[in-house]
Write an enzyme that holds these catalytic residues in place. Structure first.
Site, mmCIF file in Angstrom:
data_model
loop_
_atom_site.group_PDB
_atom_site.id
_atom_site.type_symbol
_atom_site.label_atom_id
_atom_site.label_comp_id
_atom_site.label_asym_id
_atom_site.label_seq_id
_atom_site.Cartn_x
_atom_site.Cartn_y
_atom_site.Cartn_z
ATOM 1 N N ASN A 138 13.648 30.113 61.353
ATOM 2 C CA ASN A 138 13.682 28.668 61.598
ATOM 3 C C ASN A 138 13.449 28.476 63.087
ATOM 4 O O ASN A 138 14.349 28.694 63.895
ATOM 5 C CB ASN A 138 15.040 28.096 61.175
ATOM 6 C CG ASN A 138 15.201 26.645 61.580
ATOM 7 O OD1 ASN A 138 14.215 25.965 61.881
ATOM 8 N ND2 ASN A 138 16.435 26.157 61.590
ATOM 9 N N LYS A 191 12.980 25.795 64.739
ATOM 10 C CA LYS A 191 13.538 24.545 65.283
ATOM 11 C C LYS A 191 12.491 23.867 66.185
ATOM 12 O O LYS A 191 11.309 23.945 65.886
ATOM 13 C CB LYS A 191 14.850 24.820 66.027
ATOM 14 C CG LYS A 191 15.796 25.698 65.214
ATOM 15 C CD LYS A 191 17.187 25.749 65.773
ATOM 16 C CE LYS A 191 18.007 26.748 64.993
ATOM 17 N NZ LYS A 191 19.431 26.631 65.237
ATOM 18 N N HIS A 227 19.396 21.105 56.852
ATOM 19 C CA HIS A 227 19.931 21.956 57.921
ATOM 20 C C HIS A 227 21.070 21.214 58.624
ATOM 21 O O HIS A 227 21.015 19.992 58.780
ATOM 22 C CB HIS A 227 18.817 22.308 58.913
ATOM 23 C CG HIS A 227 19.229 23.375 59.879
ATOM 24 N ND1 HIS A 227 19.969 23.096 60.997
ATOM 25 C CD2 HIS A 227 19.029 24.719 59.865
ATOM 26 C CE1 HIS A 227 20.200 24.231 61.650
ATOM 27 N NE2 HIS A 227 19.633 25.234 60.977
ATOM 28 N N GLU A 255 21.825 20.873 61.614
ATOM 29 C CA GLU A 255 21.422 20.067 62.780
ATOM 30 C C GLU A 255 20.896 18.713 62.327
ATOM 31 O O GLU A 255 21.065 17.704 63.015
ATOM 32 C CB GLU A 255 20.381 20.833 63.611
ATOM 33 C CG GLU A 255 21.047 21.971 64.382
ATOM 34 C CD GLU A 255 20.143 23.143 64.699
ATOM 35 O OE1 GLU A 255 18.909 23.013 64.571
ATOM 36 O OE2 GLU A 255 20.670 24.200 65.072
ATOM 37 N N GLU A 286 25.046 28.434 55.628
ATOM 38 C CA GLU A 286 25.101 28.487 57.081
ATOM 39 C C GLU A 286 26.384 27.832 57.592
ATOM 40 O O GLU A 286 26.440 26.595 57.717
ATOM 41 C CB GLU A 286 23.895 27.751 57.682
ATOM 42 C CG GLU A 286 22.570 28.347 57.279
ATOM 43 C CD GLU A 286 21.520 28.129 58.354
ATOM 44 O OE1 GLU A 286 20.919 29.113 58.781
ATOM 45 O OE2 GLU A 286 21.321 26.979 58.779
ATOM 46 N N GLY A 310 23.745 29.322 66.225
ATOM 47 C CA GLY A 310 23.384 29.262 67.637
ATOM 48 C C GLY A 310 24.553 29.511 68.584
ATOM 49 O O GLY A 310 24.465 29.240 69.779
ATOM 50 N N SER A 346 23.619 33.061 63.592
ATOM 51 C CA SER A 346 23.602 34.152 64.574
ATOM 52 C C SER A 346 23.311 35.514 63.945
ATOM 53 O O SER A 346 23.865 36.540 64.353
ATOM 54 C CB SER A 346 24.909 34.176 65.363
ATOM 55 O OG SER A 346 25.087 32.953 66.057
HETATM 56 C C1 PEP Z 1 19.582 28.338 61.950
HETATM 57 O O1 PEP Z 1 19.097 27.549 62.730
HETATM 58 O O2 PEP Z 1 19.403 28.172 60.744
HETATM 59 C C2 PEP Z 1 20.353 29.463 62.483
HETATM 60 C C3 PEP Z 1 21.000 30.226 61.658
HETATM 61 O O3 PEP Z 1 20.334 29.624 63.860
HETATM 62 P P1 PEP Z 1 20.862 30.913 64.671
HETATM 63 O O4 PEP Z 1 20.323 32.139 63.967
HETATM 64 O O5 PEP Z 1 20.308 30.754 66.040
HETATM 65 O O6 PEP Z 1 22.349 30.888 64.612
#
Ligand code: PEP
Length: 250
Positions: A9, A11, A94, A96, A166, A172, A212
């Site tokens: 992803n 972003k 997501h 975000e 998630e 992040g 992460s």
């Molecule tokens: C994501 O944006 O779906 C995500 C898991 O980000 P990160 O791997 O940076 O935590």
């Protein structure tokens, strides 16, 4: 057997030139991957990404889709528009988008329906916040998010849907759920699919972990029986790191 699926992803990252550069590096690194490889890119990179991965084993994804066919929705993109660009997967719901752009369980469901109606495969994101986890609400939140996302979705469509668990507090932040925690929480989501549809349906649907995930922890997470892949943010922005997650067993 559920085939592992590792999706990046991006972003709001990568211009057109950066898209070509990253993918030109990535293509040879993942060409013999056993897992299904997907990159979900910003709208402005879709054409370039599609061009750079043409004829490879990398699948193209978008990061969102609007539910309407077309019309007065300034700044939005329809499923038809994505399909025409060769997009196969689309991230929906997501955290975000839920946190910053007013996404709700209902709009997630509307987007999922629109995506499926146009032959796009949704990657539906669910996950609890830190507050919800600390308040003992993980199960309640995940059951609600999953049930609402799948409202009026036909059983026949399940093969075309991926779920990404998630935990919002792990995205992040550098904090990862322990492999055991991620596994147990994904079992709750799978159990919800079993209740909504059937046991066999739940056994078949692929559920990723996201938060992460990186070259260091991917192997341990992927070894868990409930975890069928990863949705990767930060580590998908570097070709070598992403390829090492994709080849978590190497
Ligand atoms: C994501 O944006 O779906 C995500 C898991 O980000 P990160 O791997 O940076 O935590």
């Amino acid at each position: 057997m559920r085939r592992p699926i590792i999706a990046g992803n991006w972003k709001m990252n990568n211009t057109k030139a950066q898209t070509y550069a990253l993918l030109n590096d990535l293509v040879p690194l993942v060409k013999d991957a056993e897992a299904e490889v997907v990159i979900c890119v910003p709208y402005t990179s879709i054409w370039a990404a599609g061009d750079a991965i043409k004829g490879t084993n990398i699948h193209l994804g978008a990061e969102n889709v609007h539910w309407a066919e077309k019309g007065a929705f300034t700044g939005e993109i329809s499923a038809d528009m994505l399909k025409e660009q060769g997009v196969e997967y689309v991230i929906i719901g997501h955290s975000e988008r839920r946190q910053y752009f007013g996404e709700t369980d209902q709009t997630v469901n509307m987007r999922v329906k629109a995506a499926l109606a146009h032959g796009l495969k949704p990657i539906i994101c669910v996950g609890e916040t830190l507050e919800e986890r600390e308040g003992g609400k993980v199960e309640e939140v995940l059951v609600r998010q999953t049930t609402e996302a799948f409202k009026e979705i036909d059983k026949d469509e399940l093969d075309n849907i991926v779920i990404a668990y998630e935990p919002v507090w792990a995205i992040g932040t550098g904090k990862t759920a322990t492999a055991q925690d991620a596994n147990d929480t994904i079992a709750i989501i799978r159990g919800t699919i079993a209740k909504l549809y059937c046991e066999k349906c739940a056994d078949k649907i692929r559920i990723q972990y996201g938060g992460s995930m990186n070259p260091k922890n991917a192997k341990e997470l992927m070894a868990m029986p409930q975890i069928d892949g990863g949705l990767i943010g930060g580590a998908s922005l570097k070709a070598v790191d992403f390829s090492q997650v994709v080849k978590y067993n190497a």
